[in-house]
Write an enzyme that holds these catalytic residues in place. Structure first.
Site, PDB file in Angstrom:
ATOM      1  N   GLY A 117       0.797  -1.218   0.000  1.00 33.61           N
ATOM      2  CA  GLY A 117       0.000   0.000   0.000  1.00 33.61           C
ATOM      3  C   GLY A 117       0.832   1.272   0.000  1.00 33.61           C
ATOM      4  N   SER A 118       0.375   2.244   0.784  1.00 33.25           N
ATOM      5  CA  SER A 118       0.986   3.579   0.747  1.00 33.25           C
ATOM      6  C   SER A 118       2.403   3.627   1.274  1.00 33.25           C
ATOM      7  CB  SER A 118       0.116   4.565   1.539  1.00 33.25           C
ATOM      8  OG  SER A 118      -1.128   4.760   0.911  1.00 33.25           O
TER       9      SER A 118
END
Length: 580
Positions: free
Chosen positions: A301-302
């Site tokens: 993810g981020s």
């Protein structure tokens, strides 16, 4: 001479002859027996001496094994993680045991085994000379059982593996079977190194198998080699305590924490939840055996956004002061739409990371191209084995394409469409923390300086560290501030993947970061699976764990605080309005 006198004389002669004949027979038998015995004595003591001596030795002289203890596993400071302790094993010669002996009931009670089963085994194996009764028990218990005086019951010394750290280091150290052969973890991957070579000796035993005396040593036992890990048991306990607390507090499915020394790639701590006690595996479930930090893959993810940004800055296409217009706060790729938490408008490079802007980083990715990002990820160690040799390590997925679609480039920049394990993610952040050098990660304490490979310039590494510090101070990672120290890192929140694809209501909360920021010493990755309740973002669940672990770990490592108590008080963690 009268007829009567003649008859008497004949009888006397016959009697004398019979007496002489009897004497001759007896003498002949005696001489024959004497000759036979004499010959037999000569045969036994001269002709067949060597053969008979060998046969006698076979019946009284035995070759016994000398057990060799397994090597000790310790942490970097010599604290034991796995040791072999001497124990006793009870065995029996069923042919010498009376299955109906009332003392068997007492023996079964002391040993905690079924009496009826013990008696039946003695009957079933009556033709055998050896069966185990109970293996690897305390010497005091063995003495109590032997004191019962049961014929045919004996003991021998063996070794049993013991794990002083218990469940705290279980996934990393692993365990052995009853024969001290590695089954999981370090015990399995270093089994040949740790295993000893048994010795052999000649002993004299009586016809009941009792040891009379040792005769000679054939081969001395060679103990296994010791193994020193890079693990710091103090940090391991600390990390385990905090991870267990957050999993329980959020009723989570599990969690993982990995801590690396940024200067050489040594693993200082590696813990997982749920865990198990390697000293008592009677009710162990297989799903608890996995070292999730290495065997379980997830979309990061981020947490990949700072690394994608590093690729962009390293390419020279973007500078630290470059600006990106993220309005209107979303982008469409056919039927696929990516969104920011809100419309941020114009964002700097630092702003894209601190605000965790999907739109901003995806626009940069589309500009520089998927190959640039993918190749940089690979140089950081993603999509390939870490090289630590741990059994069951998962490599992960790093996509490759000859014709990148814009949506593929976008998702690659914010950590979807790829997978990593926690150690790989920590290794990637280590490169940013130490100024751009990728060191091979290791579970063994290094005795020589690590040799690394530069994959990122010091200038860009420093710029990205500044962005990560902004994330913690003013962005999505405000709750990751460790007391008395500055920190930098990135939050991540991703959907968990199940059998049928993404699970709509289940998330993995991630935080990857480093501290202290003036000279990073440690990189830590925290991941919590499926936290329940209202909080499930990386900045809400994983970041506070990072803050507590790093604050205590840096103090234990005698890292000088960067902040005064007054400055630290102004850093009280609070919820951020941003999501990452």
């Amino acid at each position: 001479m009268s007829q009567r006198q003649e008859s008497s004389t004949i009888k006397q002669k016959l009697a004398a002859g019979l007496k002489a004949w009897r004497f001759g027979c007896v003498l002949g038998v005696f001489l024959t027996v004497t000759a036979v015995l004499g010959w037999r004595l000569v045969d036994l003591h001269v002709v067949d001496q060597a053969f008979l001596r060998q046969q006698g030795d076979v019946r009284t002289i035995r070759v016994d094994a000398i057990d060799a203890h397994r090597g000790v596993i310790t942490d970097r400071y010599g604290e034991p993680l796995a040791v072999s302790t001497p124990v006793e094993t009870l065995w029996a010669n069923p042919g010498e045991v009376d299955p109906d002996d009332p003392r068997l009931a007492t023996a079964a009670s002391l040993l905690g085994i079924n009496e009826a089963r013990l008696r039946q085994r003695m009957r079933d194996y009556a033709s055998k000379e050896f069966i185990y009764v109970r293996r690897k028990i305390q010497p005091s218990l063995a003495r109590d059982v032997l004191a019962l005086g049961l014929p045919g019951l004996y003991s021998r010394q063996e070794y049993k593996r013991y794990y002083p750290a218990g469940e705290v280091a279980a996934h990393l150290v692993g365990f052995t079977n009853i024969d001290e052969q590695g089954q999981e973890g370090i015990e399995l991957s270093y089994n040949n190194w740790l295993s000893g070579v048994p010795g052999r000796k000649r002993v004299l035993r009586d016809n009941r198998g009792h040891l009379i005396r040792d005769l000679s040593l054939i081969r001395d036992a060679r103990p296994g080699k010791d193994l020193t890990l890079s693990l710091d048991l103090r940090l391991q306990y600390l990390a385990y305590r905090e991870l267990k607390a957050v999993v329980q507090a959020h009723d989570a499915r599990g969690g993982t924490l990995v801590m690396l020394d940024v200067s050489n790639g040594e693993v200082l701590a590696m813990v997982n939840q749920q865990s198990y006690n390697p000293n008592d595996r009677t009710s162990l479930s297989p799903d608890r055996l996995r070292n999730k930090a290495l065997t379980d893959l997830f979309e990061p993810g981020s947490t990949m956004k700072p690394l994608a940004m590093a690729a962009a800055l390293e390419s020279g296409e973007y500078q630290l002061d470059s600006m990106i217009d993220t309005a209107p706060g979303y982008r469409r790729f056919g039927r696929f739409t990516i969104r920011d938490h809100r419309n941020y408008g114009q964002l700097s490079m630092t702003g894209i990371i601190s605000r965790s802007s999907n739109v901003g980083i995806s626009m940069i990715a589309n500009d520089i191209g998927g190959d640039v990002i993918r190749d940089f990820y690979f140089q950081l160690g993603l999509g390939q084995p870490t090289g630590i040799g741990f059994p069951g390590e998962a490599v992960g997925v790093l996509p490759m394409s000859s014709d990148w679609r814009p949506v593929e480039e976008a998702t690659l920049s914010y950590g979807y469409g790829m997978s990593v394990n926690a150690l790989q993610l920590a290794q990637a952040y280590m490169v940013v923390a130490n100024g751009g050098t990728r060191y091979p990660v290791t579970l063994n304490r290094r005795d020589q300086p690590a040799i690394g490979q530069r994959v990122l310039s010091e200038k860009v590494a420093a710029q990205v560290r500044g962005m990560l510090r902004e994330v913690v101070e003013n962005g999505t990672g405000k709750r990751a501030n460790p007391a008395l120290y500055t920190a930098g890192g990135k939050t991540g929140t991703v959907h968990l993947v199940g059998a049928n694809g993404y699970e709509d209501s289940q998330y993995k909360a991630i935080f990857a970061g480093m501290a202290p920021m003036d000279n990073p010493r440690i990189v830590t990755v925290v991941a919590v699976d499926a936290p329940q309740g209202g909080d499930y973002y990386g900045g809400e669940v994983a970041a506070p764990v990072f803050a507590r672990v790093m604050s205590d770990a840096l103090r234990l490592l005698n890292v000088r605080p960067e902040l005064t108590a007054v400055e630290a008080a102004t850093q009280t963690p609070g919820k951020s309005g941003e999501r990452g």
